[in-house]
Scaffold this motif. Structure first.
Motif, PDB file in Angstrom:
ATOM      1  N   GLU A 244      -5.649   1.857  11.441  1.00 25.76           N
ATOM      2  CA  GLU A 244      -6.713   0.892  11.152  1.00 25.76           C
ATOM      3  C   GLU A 244      -6.854  -0.062  12.346  1.00 25.76           C
ATOM      4  O   GLU A 244      -5.897  -0.733  12.735  1.00 25.76           O
ATOM      5  CB  GLU A 244      -6.371   0.106   9.867  1.00 25.76           C
ATOM      6  CG  GLU A 244      -7.295  -1.054   9.561  1.00 25.76           C
ATOM      7  CD  GLU A 244      -8.646  -0.631   8.964  1.00 25.76           C
ATOM      8  OE1 GLU A 244      -8.902   0.589   8.836  1.00 25.76           O
ATOM      9  OE2 GLU A 244      -9.440  -1.527   8.646  1.00 25.76           O
TER      10      GLU A 244
ATOM     11  N   HIS B 254     -13.741  -8.324   3.835  1.00 23.61           N
ATOM     12  CA  HIS B 254     -14.118  -6.955   3.486  1.00 23.61           C
ATOM     13  C   HIS B 254     -14.907  -6.803   2.195  1.00 23.61           C
ATOM     14  O   HIS B 254     -15.581  -5.799   1.993  1.00 23.61           O
ATOM     15  CB  HIS B 254     -12.881  -6.057   3.452  1.00 23.61           C
ATOM     16  CG  HIS B 254     -12.385  -5.739   4.820  1.00 23.61           C
ATOM     17  ND1 HIS B 254     -11.631  -6.631   5.561  1.00 23.61           N
ATOM     18  CD2 HIS B 254     -12.570  -4.658   5.608  1.00 23.61           C
ATOM     19  CE1 HIS B 254     -11.359  -6.096   6.734  1.00 23.61           C
ATOM     20  NE2 HIS B 254     -11.920  -4.902   6.791  1.00 23.61           N
TER      21      HIS B 254
ATOM     22  N   SER C 163      -5.518  -3.994  12.933  1.00 26.42           N
ATOM     23  CA  SER C 163      -4.715  -4.331  11.757  1.00 26.42           C
ATOM     24  C   SER C 163      -3.397  -4.999  12.109  1.00 26.42           C
ATOM     25  O   SER C 163      -2.735  -5.573  11.252  1.00 26.42           O
ATOM     26  CB  SER C 163      -4.435  -3.060  10.943  1.00 26.42           C
ATOM     27  OG  SER C 163      -3.792  -2.093  11.767  1.00 26.42           O
TER      28      SER C 163
ATOM     29  N   VAL D  77      -8.473   3.705  -1.887  1.00 28.11           N
ATOM     30  CA  VAL D  77      -8.388   3.409  -0.456  1.00 28.11           C
ATOM     31  C   VAL D  77      -7.338   2.321  -0.246  1.00 28.11           C
ATOM     32  O   VAL D  77      -7.384   1.279  -0.895  1.00 28.11           O
ATOM     33  CB  VAL D  77      -9.744   2.916   0.101  1.00 28.11           C
ATOM     34  CG1 VAL D  77      -9.639   2.627   1.596  1.00 28.11           C
ATOM     35  CG2 VAL D  77     -10.841   3.942  -0.173  1.00 28.11           C
TER      36      VAL D  77
ATOM     37  N   SER E 105       0.607   5.769   3.807  1.00 25.55           N
ATOM     38  CA  SER E 105      -0.213   4.581   3.993  1.00 25.55           C
ATOM     39  C   SER E 105       0.632   3.347   4.282  1.00 25.55           C
ATOM     40  O   SER E 105       0.129   2.231   4.199  1.00 25.55           O
ATOM     41  CB  SER E 105      -1.036   4.360   2.720  1.00 25.55           C
ATOM     42  OG  SER E 105      -0.208   4.536   1.580  1.00 25.55           O
TER      43      SER E 105
ATOM     44  N   VAL F 155      -5.529  -0.021   2.754  1.00 24.71           N
ATOM     45  CA  VAL F 155      -5.526  -0.435   4.163  1.00 24.71           C
ATOM     46  C   VAL F 155      -4.281  -1.286   4.341  1.00 24.71           C
ATOM     47  O   VAL F 155      -4.184  -2.389   3.813  1.00 24.71           O
ATOM     48  CB  VAL F 155      -6.785  -1.251   4.516  1.00 24.71           C
ATOM     49  CG1 VAL F 155      -6.714  -1.721   5.962  1.00 24.71           C
ATOM     50  CG2 VAL F 155      -8.043  -0.422   4.283  1.00 24.71           C
ATOM     51  N   SER F 156      -3.304  -0.749   5.049  1.00 26.56           N
ATOM     52  CA  SER F 156      -2.046  -1.481   5.152  1.00 26.56           C
ATOM     53  C   SER F 156      -2.065  -2.408   6.348  1.00 26.56           C
ATOM     54  O   SER F 156      -2.809  -2.208   7.315  1.00 26.56           O
ATOM     55  CB  SER F 156      -0.870  -0.511   5.260  1.00 26.56           C
ATOM     56  OG  SER F 156      -1.019   0.329   6.374  1.00 26.56           O
TER      57      SER F 156
ATOM     58  N   VAL G  85      -5.163   3.313   7.345  1.00 27.38           N
ATOM     59  CA  VAL G  85      -6.102   3.443   6.231  1.00 27.38           C
ATOM     60  C   VAL G  85      -5.958   4.850   5.663  1.00 27.38           C
ATOM     61  O   VAL G  85      -5.966   5.834   6.411  1.00 27.38           O
ATOM     62  CB  VAL G  85      -7.552   3.135   6.666  1.00 27.38           C
ATOM     63  CG1 VAL G  85      -7.973   3.942   7.875  1.00 27.38           C
ATOM     64  CG2 VAL G  85      -8.523   3.398   5.504  1.00 27.38           C
TER      65      VAL G  85
ATOM     66  N   GLY H  54      -4.206  -6.804   4.714  1.00 29.47           N
ATOM     67  CA  GLY H  54      -4.776  -5.584   4.139  1.00 29.47           C
ATOM     68  C   GLY H  54      -4.850  -5.642   2.630  1.00 29.47           C
ATOM     69  O   GLY H  54      -4.699  -6.703   2.018  1.00 29.47           O
TER      70      GLY H  54
ATOM     71  N   ASN I 142       0.798  -1.232   0.000  1.00 28.00           N
ATOM     72  CA  ASN I 142       0.000   0.000   0.000  1.00 28.00           C
ATOM     73  C   ASN I 142       0.824   1.272   0.000  1.00 28.00           C
ATOM     74  O   ASN I 142       0.487   2.244   0.663  1.00 28.00           O
ATOM     75  CB  ASN I 142      -0.969   0.008   1.201  1.00 28.00           C
ATOM     76  CG  ASN I 142      -1.986  -1.096   1.069  1.00 28.00           C
ATOM     77  OD1 ASN I 142      -1.725  -2.214   1.490  1.00 28.00           O
ATOM     78  ND2 ASN I 142      -3.099  -0.809   0.440  1.00 28.00           N
TER      79      ASN I 142
ATOM     80  N   GLN J 285      -6.020  -2.994  -1.149  1.00 31.81           N
ATOM     81  CA  GLN J 285      -6.365  -1.685  -1.707  1.00 31.81           C
ATOM     82  C   GLN J 285      -7.533  -1.829  -2.679  1.00 31.81           C
ATOM     83  O   GLN J 285      -7.769  -2.899  -3.237  1.00 31.81           O
ATOM     84  CB  GLN J 285      -5.158  -1.076  -2.424  1.00 31.81           C
ATOM     85  CG  GLN J 285      -4.557  -1.974  -3.498  1.00 31.81           C
ATOM     86  CD  GLN J 285      -3.291  -1.369  -4.114  1.00 31.81           C
ATOM     87  OE1 GLN J 285      -3.123  -0.150  -4.114  1.00 31.81           O
ATOM     88  NE2 GLN J 285      -2.411  -2.209  -4.632  1.00 31.81           N
TER      89      GLN J 285
END
Lengths: 629, 705
Positions: A447, A611, A450, A528, A400, A530-531, A463, A498, A380, A500
């Motif tokens: 996040e 997700h 995470s 978006v 990110s 999300v790492s 995020v 995570g 990310n 993207q």
């Protein structure tokens, strides 16, 4: 070739040296490289150098021995002698005072094509005594897409302009045609020109200081103390290795995608700690990729060596004496060390981040107090670009980045970015980003859940939501470790992995894509990322209750995790617990058997399944698929 | 504001509270009072009593005739070290709760896997967000949702928050949301302190701005209470003038001003040093390196053309303060720094320090590690019986024993060589610190004067100067209470700042002139409201600038008056030159991007000229002789009492000059002279360094091959 740099080192400080002068010279080398580093950072143009710190400065002696490196990018700084040697050999007999050389060729000992090495020879009178060196990642290499790393490159000709060992200044005069040829073949030539000026300024500053040092102490004496400085690091390193548990330690992990069609590609390591030497062997890893994800000799040497630099006293200088005690074996033709003309576009991060973390995975049981859990692997952190021609713009987004693995006694840091960098990069301020580029950063926050859980938790993932505000933008991923997340150690859990996606203007459809995928983001949509957080260390039920309560109160973790993973028995809507019941729940958790490291199978992340909603879609690499339809 | 009055500087430190009283006749009265904790006011009260008594006045008589009282306090700095402040909240832009936690992303010491994250000054559950967004052009792209502010206020109230920082993205371009949120919070939380980022630090870059704002809110309740008690103390004892507080920018400001921007008093401890050094500009010039060496650290700052170098990257407890500050570079090198041999056989000095307790071995208070002070004792530089004016005896036998055991034996050299090595290495560490603020920024300081303050300075200053190629050292009489002295001679200073991005080839000169003109007018208006006549007010203008596309800025001054093409071109030239000086290149073909416009408003009061202090010069007589080591065998060297040196007196090295607060070591070839105005202290003309460093005398192992 890998172990050819051999030096003779005395067991104790050599007699006949003056210990005080030794300390002064040792400090001076440090000061010189620190100054080179500062000059480069403060005067560079692009964020990659000025903020992200994707560069390293170092001094080598005439025998290509690393004399000093300070706070360089780890992946650069344990194998740079290869490219210095390649440059020196290419110009043997034609090296003069005032010359400056450049090279980005991975098959001339460089890490990958994105890294441009700038080298100035340092003379004392007629004699070549040192090489003053900087290696800096360039914003662009002239690849088909606006990114200096291109997972889809199938060979060296597709990854950008190769600069073999080349003289760019001849006795102080710029070799004009050469630089013009280079600038004509890369994007953002104006910016790259600024960065090259900074790199040249840095090596010239280093050269100037080295000449002053020789004038002050006498050249012969300085060179004697170079031996002393290398011997000093060697003695300290040897003592460290002698104290380590002996044996052969193995681990396996998986690269998400190799850019050439394979997914979950295995990489294996066997670490042998012998009496006073270490061998890190990547034999058994997958064949080299048809895409841009391959290691080079330089990155393999670095990836195998770096972990041993953080297992030891951080005070030991990382010069030749220290680094040559770790030998790395990476079979040619494997994904760890590819053969020409394979592309090695991402070599400094994929697969080298995993290669590094696998050493941790292998060693943690043997040295639990020194070996961290798995960390993020450049996931990310896409190249984002837009516009065209003179209005073209682009940057690498670091805000990110994922988290670092926890270690014994310490929670992980956020924004570790990659194993290649170990957190030593700087992010843009949101305001700088929005000032310089037509984007709006709508969110950049921790996040929840995470990170890997454990007695010490991994650094959190982040995020980030980016909206293009003046024309569409292109996002190109260049990482790893989403499908195969950072491992947890000794009872700790892995990071989430995570991912993207591009979310449509109405928010009703998301296009998810892989760690090396790219996508176009039209105005109205947002990207978006999300790492992943880093892996956890130690058993979660051993984390003090007060710390878990604080994590919960601060939103680092959810109630589900506080209860299910950490064993808290919460009594209300706040963070109050039933102490007794919590104790019992934690004892029950303590009885569960757990492997020393997790995961032990490929594609362990379940983030995507959790997700993706009805109506969302997934593509491995939408940008590539779009252009090949 | 008449001149013939007293001025008082009061500087609170950890151990002592220093007083300087500048008297109407131009002399300075210096006093050290033991600091008191937890209430520093006790020491201030006692000190004022003591100095008035010494001056033959009552406290009321003294304060009644005082027109400037400047106070330097560490109360805010200490709060950030102890983290014992009140519950503080942060209201930020939605989606940006973790700015303080993310910092700049940088993890120092990356090979240390056990390094702890420094954390944020406000815990995450008290970092709340408000909905509403402004973009980089200052346009409102999403209106402020007032309900979200009210909801945050309710959570703050519930958590017992007493101070709130508001820091929204782009408030520097348009403060409308911050202002409205401030109104709402004041209404909802009438008891709480509320601080807005666009008022504290109107600069782009949200981490530094948010940090400055949060730290301001954090220290505000306590400093407000403390400064109120200071004010009532001195008001109640007859002070007519408004007490001034020392700021980190090197100037002072009234209590009400620092309460507007509390961050300005954080880390202000060493900030008065430049003013103190510049007081002697007629004697020693305006290009100065000021070093202050104490027991644990050395502070260095650089003054060029009469202006101290400034920095905007100062951190306290790992948190950035953001505001412009006197650039004081510190290294852990002082009298208490411990010498040790590492496991690779290298001699190291510091950064560990024996501090005051147990202190150097020579103090005989249980310290058994060899320190720099012990090395100075062994070399004869510190007299066992004349230390601190004889108030403390030094055990030279203990110094010798510990150096023998921990340094000389492991290295296989004799004890004198070991002590010389310790001093050379600590000097080298200090030289590195000086280089970092000078040569490494492209500033050649060979023509500068090194000004030496602090108790341990005199032992090392001359040698530091020699290593740096500096030929003159000044040791002011006030060296022992340097910052309190600086407070009596500093200026009132306010910093004004506007963020406005402009590129020089597309600039609207009218707009530019009005941006900077407005700031200047504000500066003049506020200073004249404080009582400064217009000839006492000075404004200076600066721009933070870079090449378009570059990331980092440098601060360059721009000429006064209406900005026309000529002034702009001159500014561009100055930028290119500064860039080249610092970084080795410039690109004159490019325009310059300007980000922040700065105006410094300074109000200065003329100072009484000291009356000429007369005395006998002649040739001074030594009181003793000692054996000193200067890299070769022992040299018999005379020792002088500083009080015996009159105007125009000269002393040639080798020699030692001892006073109650410091000891000055002269090497062979150095010469110390007293200026005609003896109140100025001492000047040393430094013998140049040999072209090659002399090597350690080392009978045991000989010289390096």
């Amino acid at each position: 070739m890998m172990s050819e740099s051999t030096i003779t080192v005395e067991a104790a400080p050599p007699t006949g040296w003056d210990p005080v002068t030794f300390s002064l010279v040792l400090n001076r080398f440090q000061a010189i490289v620190e100054e080179m580093t500062l000059v480069l950072e403060r005067s560079a143009w692009t964020s990659i150098l000025a903020l992200i710190h994707d560069y390293s400065c170092a001094i080598y002696d005439a025998r290509y021995r690393q004399v000093c490196v300070v706070d360089g990018l780890p992946i650069h700084t344990t194998s740079m002698q290869l490219v210095v040697r390649a440059i020196a050999e290419a110009f043997e007999g034609d090296v003069k005072e005032g010359d400056v050389f450049a090279c980005n060729d991975p098959y001339s000992g460089n890490t990958h094509i994105g890294d441009l090495v700038v080298v100035a020879p340092v003379f004392s009178g007629e004699r070549l005594v040192f090489w003053s060196v900087s290696k800096g990642h360039q914003l662009d290499t002239g690849a088909p897409v606006p990114s200096s790393v291109y997972p889809r490159a199938e060979n060296v000709w597709q990854e950008g302009v190769t600069v073999p060992p080349t003289k760019i200044f001849d006795a102080g005069e710029e070799v004009k045609g050469v630089l013009n040829l280079y600038y004509a073949n890369v994007r953002y030539a104006g910016l790259l020109k600024g960065d090259l000026s900074a790199q040249i300024g840095s090596v010239n500053k280093g050269a100037q200081r080295l000449v002053e040092l020789c004038d002050e102490y006498g050249t012969a004496e300085v060179l004697d103390y170079v031996d002393a400085v290398i011997g000093y690091a060697d003695r300290r390193m040897r003592r460290e290795i002698e104290a380590m548990p002996k044996g052969v330690f193995k681990a396996e992990g998986w690269v998400d995608s190799d850019g050439g069609g394979r997914e979950n590609v295995p990489v294996k390591v066997a670490v042998t700690v012998d009496h006073d030497r270490v061998t890190v062997d990547y034999s058994g890893s997958a064949e080299q990729s048809r895409g841009g994800i391959n290691g080079t000799l330089a990155t393999a040497m670095a990836a195998g060596t770096i972990p041993f630099l953080y297992y030891i006293d951080p005070d030991i200088p990382h010069n030749e004496g220290c680094i040559q005690r770790v030998e790395v074996v990476a079979p040619e033709g494997s994904i760890c060390n590819a053969k020409h003309p394979a592309s090695t576009s991402l070599a400094t991060i994929v697969p080298s981040d995993l290669m590094q973390d696998l050493v941790n995975k292998a060693m943690v049981e043997a040295m639990p107090e020194r070996v961290p859990a798995g960390g993020t692997r450049n996931c990310n952190m896409p190249y984002i670009s837009g516009g065209s021609g003179d209005g073209g713009w682009g940057f690498e987004l670091l805000n990110s980045g994922g988290g670092a693995g926890a270690s014994h006694g310490t929670d992980g840091w956020p924004l570790c970015f990659s194993q290649a960098a170990l957190g030593g990069m700087k992010i843009f301020s949101i305001e700088q980003l929005e000032l310089l580029y037509p984007v709006l950063i709508e969110r950049a926050e921790i996040e929840m859940d995470s990170m890997g859980m454990g007695e010490w938790i991994g650094g959190p993932g982040v995020v980030v939501v980016v909206r293009p505000v003046d024309g569409p933008m292109t996002v190109i991923g260049c990482g790893d470790g989403c499908a195969n997340p950072p491992h947890g150690s000794l009872g700790g859990t892995p990071g989430i992995g995570g991912g993207q996606y591009v979310e449509s203007a109405a928010g009703d459809a998301r296009l998810y894509f892989s760690a090396i995928g790219g996508a176009r983001v039209p105005v109205g949509d947002v990207w978006v990322g999300v790492s992943t957080g880093g892996g956890g260390f130690g058993r979660p039920e051993d984390r003090p209750v007060e710390k878990v309560q604080a994590d919960l109160r601060d939103g680092f973790i959810s109630r589900d995790v506080a209860e299910g993973v950490f064993g808290l028995v919460l009594t209300g809507s706040g963070v109050e617990v039933d102490r007794e019941a919590t104790e019992i729940a934690r004892q029950r958790l303590g009885q569960q058997a757990r492997p020393s490291v997790v995961p032990n199978e490929p594609a362990a992340s379940s983030w995507l399944e959790q997700h993706m909603r009805a109506g969302d879609s997934y593509a491995h690499d939408p940008l590539f698929e779009e252009s090949h339809e | 504001m008449s001149n013939a009055k007293y001025r008082i500087g009061i500087d609170i430190g950890g151990t002592f509270t220093d007083f300087t009283v500048a008297c109407p006749d131009g002399t300075n009265f210096l006093w050290k009072q033991d600091s008191t904790r937890p209430d520093p006011m006790v020491a201030i009260g006692k000190g004022l009593e003591a100095v008035s008594a010494e001056l033959g006045l009552g406290v009321e008589a003294l304060l009644g005739q005082t027109d400037l009282l400047v106070h330097g306090t560490t109360i805010a700095t200490n709060m950030l070290i102890e983290w014992d402040g009140p519950v503080t909240g942060l209201l930020c832009t939605e989606g940006m709760r973790d700015t303080l936690h993310f910092r700049d992303g940088y993890r120092p010491s990356r090979f240390d896997v056990h390094l702890h994250h420094p954390g944020a000054p406000v815990d995450r559950h008290l970092r709340l967000s408000a909905t509403g967004r402004i973009n980089s052009a200052g346009e409102v792209i999403q209106p402020l949702d007032e309900e979200s502010v009210v909801a945050a206020a309710a959570r703050f109230r519930e958590a017992g928050v007493v101070a709130v920082a508001i820091s929204f993205l782009w408030s520097v371009m348009n403060p409308v949301h911050e202002l409205r949120a401030e109104e709402i919070l004041r209404r909802e939380l009438p008891e709480a302190y509320v601080v807005c980022s666009h008022k504290v630090l109107p600069e782009m870059r949200e981490w530094e701005r948010t940090s400055a704002t949060v730290l301001s809110a954090y220290v505000l309740p306590r400093i407000a209470e403390y400064l109120a008690s200071l004010r009532s103390h001195v008001d109640g004892r007859g002070l007519q003038a408004v007490p001034q507080i020392m700021q980190v920018n090197g100037g002072c400001a009234r209590i009400e001003d620092v309460l507007e921007r509390p961050i300005n008093i954080v880390a202000s401890g060493p900030a008065a040093a430049p003013a103190a050094a510049l007081h002697y500009r007629d004697l020693i010039g305006e290009d100065l390196v000021v070093v202050d060496m104490g027991g644990t650290s050395l502070d260095v700052c650089l003054i060029q053309d009469g202006r101290a170098s400034m920095s905007r990257t100062i951190k306290v407890s790992d948190q950035p303060i953001g505001v412009e500050a006197v650039d004081v570079h510190s290294v852990g090198a002082g009298g208490g720094s411990i010498a040790w041999v590492d496991d690779g056989g290298a001699l190291r000095v510091g950064p560990q320090s024996a501090g005051a307790t147990p202190g150097p071995a020579a103090y005989d208070r249980g310290g058994d590690q060899p320190t720099v002070t012990d090395a100075n004792v062994v070399l004869g530089y510190l007299s066992p019986d004349a230390f601190l004016g004889g108030r403390r005896r030094l055990r030279d036998d203990l110094s010798r024993k510990t150096i023998e055991r921990h340094v000389a034996e492991p290295l296989g050299i004799d004890v004198i060589a070991a002590a010389e090595g310790i001093v050379r290495i600590v000097n080298d560490n200090m030289v590195s610190a000086i280089r970092a603020v000078s040569i490494e920024r492209g500033i050649d300081i060979r023509g500068f004067t090194l000004v030496c303050a602090g108790g341990a300075g005199g032992l090392h200053a001359v040698e530091l100067a020699r290593q740096m190629g500096i030929s003159r050292v000044a040791i002011p009489r006030e060296a022992g209470v340097f910052c309190s002295f600086g407070m009596t001679v500093t200026e009132v200073r306010h910093d004004y700042l506007r963020a406005r991005r402009m590129i020089t080839d597309q600039v609207d000169l009218g707009e530019l002139s009005s941006v900077i003109g407005d700031l200047e007018e504000q500066a003049r208006r506020e200073l004249s409201a404080e009582g400064f006549a217009s000839e006492q007010i000075e404004t200076r203008r600066y721009v933070d600038a870079r090449y378009p596309g570059q990331i980092h800025e440098i601060t360059v001054s721009i000429a006064g008056g209406e900005i026309d093409r000529f002034i702009l071109a001159e500014f561009e030239d100055a930028f290119h030159a500064e860039h080249e000086k610092r970084f080795g290149y410039c690109r004159r073909e490019l325009p310059v991007e300007c980000l922040h416009w700065r105006v410094v408003g300074a109000g200065g009061l003329p100072l009484a000229r000291p009356e000429s202090v007369t005395g006998e010069g002649g040739s001074p007589a030594p009181t003793d002789s000692r054996e000193l080591h200067f890299g070769s065998g022992p040299v018999a060297s005379p020792l002088y009492e500083s009080s015996s040196l009159g105007p125009d007196a000269r002393v040639e090295g080798p020699a030692i000059i001892a006073s109650a607060t410091t000891t000055i070591v002269l090497h062979p070839g150095d010469e110390l002279r007293c200026p005609r105005d003896i109140s100025a202290g001492f000047i040393v003309d430094v013998a140049p360094k040999e072209s090659r460093l002399s090597k350690t005398t080392n009978g045991a192992t000989g010289e390096a091959a």
